[in-house]
Each structure stands twice: as structure tokens, then as C-alpha cells.
Design a protein around this motif. Sequence first.
Motif, short mmCIF file in Angstrom:
data_model
loop_
_atom_site.label_atom_id
_atom_site.label_comp_id
_atom_site.label_asym_id
_atom_site.label_seq_id
_atom_site.Cartn_x
_atom_site.Cartn_y
_atom_site.Cartn_z
N TYR A 45 0.83 -1.20 0.00
CA TYR A 45 0.00 0.00 0.00
C TYR A 45 0.87 1.26 0.00
CZ TYR A 45 -3.84 3.15 1.16
OH TYR A 45 -4.77 4.17 1.13
N GLU A 49 0.83 3.85 -3.08
CA GLU A 49 0.03 5.04 -2.86
C GLU A 49 0.81 6.29 -2.44
OE1 GLU A 49 -3.10 5.07 -3.64
OE2 GLU A 49 -3.17 2.93 -4.09
N SER A 50 2.04 6.13 -1.98
CA SER A 50 2.80 7.30 -1.52
C SER A 50 3.64 7.88 -2.63
CB SER A 50 3.69 6.91 -0.34
OG SER A 50 4.73 6.05 -0.77
N THR A 61 0.39 8.05 4.12
CA THR A 61 -0.08 6.77 3.59
C THR A 61 -0.16 5.71 4.67
OG1 THR A 61 0.99 7.36 1.49
CG2 THR A 61 0.24 5.10 1.74
#
Length: 241
Positions: A45, A49-50, A61
Motif C-alpha cells: 500500500y 500510494e505514496s 499513507t
Amino acid sequence: MDSTFPVLTAGIVVPLCAWVFYRYRNQPRSKWTIDEKTQQALRRYVLMESTHGKPDSVLHTFREYAIKNSMIKRMLFTPDQDAVKQSSSLIVLVLGTQCGYSAIRVLSLLPPDGKVYAVEEEDSMAESAEEMILVSGFKNNQFKLLCQHPVNAIHTLHSKFDLVKVDLVLMDFQSDGYLEGLKSLTELGLLSPGSLILLNNMGPLVGKDFVGLLEKSVHYRVVNGCQSLLKVEYGSQAKKN
């Protein structure tokens, strides 16, 4: 060096005792690791996402993912900016870096010549923490990560890194090891007057012995204790309140 710890006045000791025992007498010990499946899910993740190279984005995040996973949420120890500034921190020791969140947070607050020594006992967690720190944009010369029991790591800092002093210590591992960790830091002379120690998630098993040790010491002053965090200041002869 005298290995005893600070004598505190009744005005400090009594509220501290009340705080420890009232808040934690019925609270179970927290789980201090997460399974590898959860670690990998968090890792994916953050990577997806970052914005890489941006510590604030990586930290954000982490917090986003923590909304979906209560175990991750309990593991996000956020050292406040005032603590880093108050200790004039350049050298920070993170005992129990877990997923890397606290180490990234501290590194983002340090001046360019600051450095973090992060310790995590669990192999896969240590590996993931190191990757997250690097993804945040920090370089290998800004931090060192040891995969070792936190208390044992204290005894190897000088031999491995020629480290002689630390300005700020974060303890965020099993709280029944905090007492031994504090003793080791003192006996090895790793603290300077004004050094701060932040102890997260103080639990019922450590409370009585820990407070008793503080009562007998002349080296420490309790700065404050709120919720699960205890902040203690080191001094060769800590000022009594």
C-alpha cells in the motif's frame, strides 16, 4: 557512573503512580508485532500510494492504511515535534522501530546532520522498516538499522558504530523491558544532561517497578505523563520539582 535513578518529590511520584496504576491495571498487554501477511499488505500500500522521496506523503499513507487496520493503528508511535526540538536532537535512538513510522517521523524533524539509530528485533519487520525509510527519501548515511533485541542493541552501539551519546531515545517495544533498557543507557553513559526518553505504552507489569526505580534515582526527572506516553529527562543531577 552511579547506576541509580532520580529521586523525585512527592508531588511528582504520587500523580505518576496514580496515572500508571489507574490507567493500566486492567489493560492487557499489546501485541508488539504483526504477521507477515499484514506487513506485506502495508508495504504494498505504501509503495503504491505514496509519493516516493517525500516523508510526509509516506507517513500520510501509513495513517491512511491504519484506518483500515486497527493493529497498524496501534503501532504508529508519533513522537511530537516539541520533544525533538526540546532535546536539541542530532542523534536519536529508536528502540522498537516496528514498521518504520516513528523513525521516518523523527528523521523528517531532524536537521541535515542528524542521524537515527533504529532497532527492530523481528527480521521481516526490520527489513520492511528499512525499505520504508529509504522509500521516504532518506539515505543510508542518515540512519542505521539493527535487527536485534532492543536492550541487547544498546550494548552494541559503541562497538558497531562508535556511538558515545544520544540526545533522544524512543522506547516502543515490550514495556517489561523498559527498566532494563533505561539501566543500560545509564550504566553505559550514552545519555547527556538534557537527553529525553519517551516511553510508549507503559503497561501494568512494568508500572510498579519502574516508578520504584525513578523514586530512588538522582539522574532523571519526569517531564510529563499522558495517556500511554511517559516523557523523562536525563541529567547528572536531575532537578527536583
